[in-house]
Design a protein around this motif. Structure first.
Motif, PDB file in Angstrom:
ATOM      1  N   THR A   1      10.847  -0.830  -1.697  1.00  0.00           N
ATOM      2  CA  THR A   1       9.971  -2.069  -1.541  1.00  0.00           C
ATOM      3  C   THR A   1       9.416  -1.820   0.059  1.00  0.00           C
ATOM      4  N   LYS A   2       8.137  -2.283   0.157  1.00  0.00           N
ATOM      5  CA  LYS A   2       7.720  -2.521   1.779  1.00  0.00           C
ATOM      6  C   LYS A   2       6.553  -3.506   1.643  1.00  0.00           C
ATOM      7  N   LYS A   3       6.114  -3.860   2.727  1.00  0.00           N
ATOM      8  CA  LYS A   3       5.007  -4.863   2.921  1.00  0.00           C
ATOM      9  C   LYS A   3       3.658  -4.189   3.085  1.00  0.00           C
ATOM     10  N   ILE A   4       2.624  -4.405   2.632  1.00  0.00           N
ATOM     11  CA  ILE A   4       1.258  -4.163   2.897  1.00  0.00           C
ATOM     12  C   ILE A   4       0.573  -5.047   2.919  1.00  0.00           C
ATOM     13  N   LEU A   5      -0.179  -5.696   3.997  1.00  0.00           N
ATOM     14  CA  LEU A   5      -1.034  -6.897   3.938  1.00  0.00           C
ATOM     15  C   LEU A   5      -0.354  -8.118   3.493  1.00  0.00           C
TER      16      LEU A   5
ATOM     17  N   VAL B   1       2.997   9.768  -3.847  1.00  0.00           N
ATOM     18  CA  VAL B   1       3.718   8.656  -3.538  1.00  0.00           C
ATOM     19  C   VAL B   1       2.789   7.531  -3.462  1.00  0.00           C
ATOM     20  N   ALA B   2       3.066   6.505  -4.157  1.00  0.00           N
ATOM     21  CA  ALA B   2       2.033   5.343  -4.217  1.00  0.00           C
ATOM     22  C   ALA B   2       2.779   4.225  -4.016  1.00  0.00           C
ATOM     23  N   TRP B   3       2.313   3.080  -3.386  1.00  0.00           N
ATOM     24  CA  TRP B   3       2.935   1.680  -3.322  1.00  0.00           C
ATOM     25  C   TRP B   3       2.097   0.777  -3.981  1.00  0.00           C
ATOM     26  N   TYR B   4       2.653  -0.042  -4.973  1.00  0.00           N
ATOM     27  CA  TYR B   4       1.729  -0.990  -5.737  1.00  0.00           C
ATOM     28  C   TYR B   4       2.397  -2.290  -5.589  1.00  0.00           C
ATOM     29  N   THR B   5       1.521  -3.232  -5.797  1.00  0.00           N
ATOM     30  CA  THR B   5       1.832  -4.684  -5.780  1.00  0.00           C
ATOM     31  C   THR B   5       1.723  -5.436  -7.110  1.00  0.00           C
TER      32      THR B   5
ATOM     33  N   GLU C   1      -1.524   1.894  -1.448  1.00  0.00           N
ATOM     34  CA  GLU C   1      -1.185   2.912  -0.498  1.00  0.00           C
ATOM     35  C   GLU C   1      -0.914   3.913  -1.264  1.00  0.00           C
ATOM     36  N   VAL C   2      -1.428   5.297  -1.059  1.00  0.00           N
ATOM     37  CA  VAL C   2      -1.138   6.743  -1.473  1.00  0.00           C
ATOM     38  C   VAL C   2      -0.855   7.540  -0.508  1.00  0.00           C
ATOM     39  N   ASN C   3       0.212   8.363  -0.570  1.00  0.00           N
ATOM     40  CA  ASN C   3       0.658   9.177   0.546  1.00  0.00           C
ATOM     41  C   ASN C   3       0.725  10.734  -0.207  1.00  0.00           C
ATOM     42  N   LEU C   4      -0.033  11.474  -0.085  1.00  0.00           N
ATOM     43  CA  LEU C   4      -0.098  13.025  -0.491  1.00  0.00           C
ATOM     44  C   LEU C   4       0.402  13.913   0.338  1.00  0.00           C
TER      45      LEU C   4
END
Length: 247
Positions: free
Chosen positions: A134-138, A157-161, A182-185
């Protein structure tokens, strides 16, 4: 009494915002231009900036979303190559992407090879794998998910809340149990990151794109791949386009 009234008002306002599950997300779309250059074209690196950033906006509700470019001025980069002045003009194709998650439908209007296309088809499910990280985004706690996109040859790689229940996300990424921030390609070749989340009641911001030649996703893929082969480009490549001209 006034203090009590103010306290109750603040509590009601907070509860209302906590229940609101629609609004606007602004993303930064950052492409590492140097990573897309082949080893036989190393000299081009000195001509173009390493990173190209642009902005996109997502309007979302629990059941629908609309993703589009934010209008920006066209960037130009001036370089000197072999004694000649070269100007590179960076452009982005139109991108209007509508999704209806209730009926599993998407409509995309985009420019390609000087023509406008309207792609209409059913949403497909990406083979997401879930991770414990997990990580914090906004200030939103985000969970990690990933998959390999065979068609585009991309590690995603996607980060979803889960605080936002809409399965929406930027570009062609969606279908997670929460909104993608966030998405990292391909390990940083392209990174799409939410820079602002505004929860608000939407009116008519989510709209069905119109115009362009109507095709299915499969038909558009063939048109795109055939054109790129003809131009000597790798099928499936995408991102910002740039035009080079000698002054």
């Amino acid at each position: 009494m006034k203090k009590l009234f103010l306290f109750i008002t603040l509590i009601i306002s907070h509860l209302t915002m906590a229940q609101l599950q629609e609004g606007i997300i602004d993303y930064e779309f950052k492409v590492n231009m140097h990573k897309s250059i082949g080893k036989d074209q190393e000299s081009i690196k000195s001509m173009i900036p390493e990173f190209r950033t642009s902005k996109n906006r997502l309007y979302f509700t629990p059941v629908k979303s609309f993703y589009t470019n934010i209008d920006e001025d066209t960037d130009e980069v001036n370089s000197s190559v072999g004694g000649s002045n070269v100007t590179m003009r960076f452009t982005r194709p139109q991108l209007d992407l509508y999704r209806d998650f209730e009926v599993s439908q998407f409509i995309t209007v985009t420019d390609f090879a000087g023509k406008k296309f309207r792609i209409e088809d059913s949403l497909k499910t990406n083979p997401w794998r879930f991770h414990d990280e997990t990580k914090k985004i906004l200030d939103y706690t985000c969970k990690k998910a990933s998959f390999y996109n065979e068609e585009a040859r991309q590690d995603v790689v996607a980060w979803y809340t889960e605080s936002l229940i809409s399965p929406a996300g930027p570009q062609n990424f969606y279908g997670l149990p929460g909104t993608i921030l966030e998405v990292n390609l391909n390990e940083g070749s392209t990174i799409i990151t939410a820079k602002k989340v505004e929860l608000k009641k939407l009116t008519n911001e989510i709209k069905t794109p119109s115009g362009g030649k109507k095709v299915t996703a499969r038909e558009f893929k063939k048109i795109r791949d055939d054109y790129m082969k003809e131009m000597g480009m790798q099928p499936g490549a995408n991102g910002a386009r740039f035009i080079i001209r000698n002054n």
